[in-house]
Design an enzyme around this catalytic site. Sequence first.
Site, short mmCIF file in Angstrom:
data_model
loop_
_atom_site.label_atom_id
_atom_site.label_comp_id
_atom_site.label_asym_id
_atom_site.label_seq_id
_atom_site.Cartn_x
_atom_site.Cartn_y
_atom_site.Cartn_z
N GLY A 15 0.79 -1.33 0.03
CA GLY A 15 -0.02 -0.12 0.02
C GLY A 15 0.76 1.18 -0.16
O GLY A 15 2.05 1.43 0.58
N ARG A 76 0.88 -4.78 -6.12
CA ARG A 76 0.95 -5.97 -5.50
C ARG A 76 1.58 -7.01 -6.65
O ARG A 76 0.49 -7.28 -7.65
CB ARG A 76 0.06 -6.37 -4.54
CG ARG A 76 -0.53 -5.19 -3.74
CD ARG A 76 -1.48 -5.45 -2.65
NE ARG A 76 -2.06 -4.59 -1.93
CZ ARG A 76 -1.50 -4.00 -0.68
NH1 ARG A 76 -0.70 -4.77 -0.14
NH2 ARG A 76 -2.03 -2.74 -0.14
N ASP A 107 5.47 -5.57 5.64
CA ASP A 107 6.07 -6.93 5.98
C ASP A 107 5.80 -7.95 4.83
O ASP A 107 6.72 -8.74 4.65
CB ASP A 107 5.48 -7.57 7.24
CG ASP A 107 4.05 -7.56 7.15
OD1 ASP A 107 3.22 -7.35 6.42
OD2 ASP A 107 3.14 -8.22 8.41
N THR A 130 4.47 2.07 5.47
CA THR A 130 3.10 1.59 5.75
C THR A 130 2.29 2.49 6.43
O THR A 130 2.75 2.81 7.61
CB THR A 130 2.99 -0.03 5.97
OG1 THR A 130 1.57 -0.30 6.33
CG2 THR A 130 3.87 -0.27 7.15
N ASP A 132 -0.32 1.63 8.50
CA ASP A 132 -0.61 0.86 9.55
C ASP A 132 0.20 0.64 10.80
O ASP A 132 0.00 0.26 11.90
CB ASP A 132 -0.68 -0.61 9.22
CG ASP A 132 -1.68 -0.77 7.96
OD1 ASP A 132 -2.70 0.02 8.07
OD2 ASP A 132 -1.67 -1.65 6.95
N ASP A 134 2.53 -1.39 11.65
CA ASP A 134 2.42 -2.69 12.14
C ASP A 134 3.66 -3.54 12.12
O ASP A 134 3.91 -4.76 11.85
CB ASP A 134 1.08 -3.45 11.61
CG ASP A 134 1.39 -3.49 10.32
OD1 ASP A 134 2.29 -2.89 9.38
OD2 ASP A 134 0.47 -4.30 9.44
N ARG A 176 -6.39 -3.68 9.39
CA ARG A 176 -7.08 -5.03 9.39
C ARG A 176 -6.61 -5.96 10.51
O ARG A 176 -7.06 -6.66 11.19
CB ARG A 176 -6.75 -5.79 7.99
CG ARG A 176 -8.20 -5.41 7.04
CD ARG A 176 -7.76 -6.31 5.85
NE ARG A 176 -6.65 -5.90 5.07
CZ ARG A 176 -6.46 -5.14 4.07
NH1 ARG A 176 -7.57 -4.55 3.44
NH2 ARG A 176 -5.29 -5.05 3.43
P1 ATP Z 1 0.91 -2.95 3.41
O1 ATP Z 1 1.44 -3.20 4.70
O2 ATP Z 1 1.00 -1.79 3.00
O3 ATP Z 1 -0.01 -3.97 2.99
P2 ATP Z 1 3.03 -4.86 2.38
O4 ATP Z 1 4.33 -4.71 1.82
O5 ATP Z 1 2.81 -5.81 3.51
O6 ATP Z 1 2.52 -3.21 2.49
P3 ATP Z 1 1.96 -6.75 0.38
O7 ATP Z 1 0.90 -6.68 -0.69
O8 ATP Z 1 1.81 -7.92 1.45
O9 ATP Z 1 2.29 -5.32 1.04
O10 ATP Z 1 3.33 -7.34 -0.19
C1 ATP Z 1 3.89 -6.43 -1.26
C2 ATP Z 1 4.44 -7.44 -2.45
O11 ATP Z 1 5.34 -8.20 -1.84
C3 ATP Z 1 3.53 -8.49 -3.00
O12 ATP Z 1 2.62 -7.99 -3.83
C4 ATP Z 1 4.45 -9.41 -3.45
O13 ATP Z 1 5.06 -8.97 -4.77
C5 ATP Z 1 5.49 -9.47 -2.40
N1 ATP Z 1 5.41 -10.56 -1.57
C6 ATP Z 1 4.69 -10.56 -0.31
N2 ATP Z 1 4.64 -11.89 0.25
C7 ATP Z 1 5.51 -12.51 -0.81
C8 ATP Z 1 6.23 -13.97 -0.40
N3 ATP Z 1 5.97 -14.79 0.55
N4 ATP Z 1 7.09 -14.17 -1.56
C9 ATP Z 1 7.39 -13.26 -2.58
N5 ATP Z 1 6.90 -12.09 -2.53
C10 ATP Z 1 6.01 -11.66 -1.66
#
Ligand code: ATP
Length: 328
Positions: A15, A76, A107, A130, A132, A134, A176
């Site tokens: 995000g 994503r 994360d 982020t 959040d 978190d 969430r």
């Molecule tokens: P936010 O907290 O704002 O949601 P985030 O970094 O946690 O941010 P995610 O959509 O969970 O957002 O992860 C971002 C991207 O990281 C995913 O779209 C994917 O490309 C990559 N990613 C997440 N988990 C994995 C995984 N297990 N293996 C490989 N790539 C991953």
Amino acid sequence: MQQNIKKIGVMTSGGDAPGMNAAIRAVARACSYYNIKCVGYYRGYQGMIEGDSVELTARNVKNIISKGGTILKSARSIEFKTKEGRKKAYENLKEEGVDAMILIGGDGTFTGGMIFSKEYDISVIGVPGTIDNDIFGTKFTIGYDTALNTVVEAIDKIRDTASSHNRLFFVEVMGRDAGFIALNAGVGAGAEEILIPEEDLGLDRLLESLQRSRRSGKSSSIVVVSEGDKIGKNVFELAEYVTENLPDYEARVSVLGHMQRGGKPTCFDRVLASRLGVKAVELILDGQTNVMVGVADNKLLVTSIEKAVKGKHTINKELLRISDILSV
Ligand code: ATP
């Protein structure tokens, strides 16, 4: 200082969050300061897979410190979760001559980075971005402070209507899995009740509390509800349930939604992003990899990405008690 680092890549993923641009600027300028080339990848991991990049110089990141969102865009990427996707990303980075990647995200982004750096010889450094908040290993993530202020401002406005019409408002905010925004914005905006994912206060307690508010002479109330609260009803069902059980109340729902992500970053987020961005470059030059840079007690803190992903940043439950006392 490691002499073999010639080019650093940076991307934003997950995000979007206000302050990501300030972090991109800090990375690009720190690279320029240390005479290293810098390349930005568009749309997070997807851009790395497609080789969709732009050279970042000290000058072409001008005037972005004050802008919300991310000039590198975010996405994503499902493809990066596959071995083939990560192989393509690696091949593109090698072709481009990138020695290390700075990953600005949450994360999920760090999990992807961790897997990637175990498979390939690319240094990765995480920068927590982020709204959040978190992420373990940092007291604050980039974007959280701005989002909090946005939410407080929105609730202040809703409060004007709530008190003019003697209404009860349920305000749903983002979160969430974590209640940082709900809890802190709730206290900051003087909410009567705060519902968060970390604690199920129960429906009976909510009704009791609202009844108590009425008896104590309050004519309007605000209940801040985190998206992932554990009370077992969504915000609309909750409003209906309360109206059925407390017919005195005229309840309304306001879902703040994506407006919480946008807008100009606060000074706090700009300073945080600037510090973390510079430090991320310096960590690479110090030969570090697989770590995230965060902040605690106003000092920069370096945590392994694995710990950042696996650890839990817990909310300050003392704030729930404070909120209870103050909503008397
Ligand atoms: P936010 O907290 O704002 O949601 P985030 O970094 O946690 O941010 P995610 O959509 O969970 O957002 O992860 C971002 C991207 O990281 C995913 O779209 C994917 O490309 C990559 N990613 C997440 N988990 C994995 C995984 N297990 N293996 C490989 N790539 C991953």
